[in-house]
Design an enzyme around this catalytic site. Sequence first.
Site, short mmCIF file in Angstrom:
data_model
loop_
_atom_site.label_atom_id
_atom_site.label_comp_id
_atom_site.label_asym_id
_atom_site.label_seq_id
_atom_site.Cartn_x
_atom_site.Cartn_y
_atom_site.Cartn_z
N CYS A 290 -3.54 8.49 6.31
CA CYS A 290 -2.27 8.48 7.05
C CYS A 290 -2.51 8.74 8.53
O CYS A 290 -1.86 8.15 9.39
CB CYS A 290 -1.31 9.54 6.51
SG CYS A 290 -0.78 9.22 4.82
N ASP B 221 2.65 2.40 2.72
CA ASP B 221 3.00 2.96 4.04
C ASP B 221 3.00 1.92 5.15
O ASP B 221 2.10 1.09 5.24
CB ASP B 221 2.14 4.18 4.43
CG ASP B 221 0.75 4.18 3.83
OD1 ASP B 221 0.18 3.09 3.69
OD2 ASP B 221 0.24 5.27 3.51
N CYS C 259 0.82 -1.21 0.00
CA CYS C 259 0.00 0.00 0.00
C CYS C 259 0.86 1.26 0.00
O CYS C 259 0.36 2.35 -0.24
CB CYS C 259 -0.91 0.04 1.22
SG CYS C 259 -2.19 -1.22 1.19
N CYS D 8 4.68 8.36 2.74
CA CYS D 8 4.74 9.69 2.15
C CYS D 8 4.98 10.75 3.23
O CYS D 8 5.09 10.45 4.42
CB CYS D 8 3.45 9.98 1.41
SG CYS D 8 2.01 9.96 2.50
#
Lengths: 397, 140
Positions: free
Chosen positions: B103, B36, B34, B59
């Site tokens: 995130c 992360d 994915c 990211c």
Amino acid sequence: MEKRLIYADHAATTAVSEEVLQEMLPYFTQQYGNASSIYKMGRASHEALNDARARVAACLGAQANEIYFTAGGSESDNWAIKGTCDRLAAQGKKHIITSVFEHHAVLHTCEYLEKHGFEVTYLPVSAEGLINPADVEKAIREDTALVTIMYANNEIGTIQPIAEIGAICKAHKVLFHTDAVQAVGNVEIDVKAQNIDMLSLSGHKFHAPKGVGALYVRRGIILPNLVHGGGQESGRRAGTENVAGIMGMAKALEIATADISGKIAKLTPLRDKLIDGILQLPQTRLNGSREHRLCGNVNVSIVGIEGESLLLMMDYYGVCASSGSACTSGSLDPSHVLLSLGLKHEVAHGSLRLSFDRDFTEEDVDYILEIIPQVVNRLREMSPMWERMCKEGISLV
Amino acid sequence: MIYSDKVMDHFTNPRNVGEIENADGIGEVGNAKCGDIMKMYLKIDGNVITDVKFKTFGCGAAVATSSMATELIMGKSIDEALQLTNKAVMEALDGLPPVKVHCSVLAEQAIKSALWNYYEKQGIDPEPIIGKVPDCEDCH
């Protein structure tokens, strides 16, 4: 280390060059007449367009009346594909051949046509990012309306065997369109010798402004309008012409195609030094063939880190670059181009594209090679993925 | 896509990066596919989180949310840490672009996952206290 600013994203867009700007300026404030108007100022604009058309045609080995000005690469692609399919569907031809790693302007147009009853063959590409012309030939059917294959890939810069594909299409009497947006000014294009029926180009990739492009359509091919309205562009593309932009594009194209071999000779060693320097780092790979590659394109995967973080860190050091990671594409999946080469998602997430032009220097290469290891080491130090790879001796390249 | 100054600050100068030896709780969420992965280490004394460190592959927003999350739970009680929501992490960062909201969800889950591990080590069933920690797939 002194911070510098290096623009290494020429595949995204370029600056309008000073010569191009000067070429355009009179058409904003002095010769601003509508090219369709009858008086002298209108006629001057009309003549300017004729002049630009002849100059653009000459750069491609085409005739002036085969050049249509558009608002850019995406419009040209849409027009070529939808127009061809619109016309040939009436003859029962409802099959398109393209490749899996085209630009979205082509892919999404093909997907749109699939919803409207067309069948599309998406040719695979090799691990090196190249299309096999034999695959094109095998895919051609009785009802094939169009083959559309990009000249050079926008992410990995691989140059496709366009002349061979053109010859195959000609032999089978199938129309051949190529999206040459990334190729123009980097490879010698001759639409006649290469049997190209339609070709898309976009001004802002070679120092003309954004919002202007062209579609070459071989004489004899009738393409229904995409934009209906007034009688501009021989009645085939309505809308008052962007005279300044078109004049700028003609000038930019002349400059871009004037000395392609000189550009290749200058940039290839710089490109290769950059590639070799980055590949010194462990767990890195070059994406796409080195041999059949644009002289100003580097695309590498740096495993264990994520592309967007890499770009942000490089931006901190003044280097503008791009990545095919999911985080930068705004979707959940990394670049379809990198996946088409057979890369794992986690390897594609760590991709970096650097694209440059004639003004790129050895000092720029040295600077980039100085900062990349610092940035990569810093991101790898905080990466649990890298930690696991090191502990378990995992290799992903 | 534009990041706030706070996100950029936490990305360029992330707080509490690293590992804790003999951590009392370690949690890892996300996966490489994915794009992360967050790994969170906790040192817990009594009911108080006395130290927290993280490692993140992801990211700019993934790094910034992990960093901010560690700041928000440092020195806090377990109960307070369990109450930390992804919204609170986002607000502390002056917001995130819509595509990056997941995130902050991952950061919240990383803390819960580390506390889950802490309770397991203590021989306590974590589920009645923490509830289910969803898989990474659920945040997309």
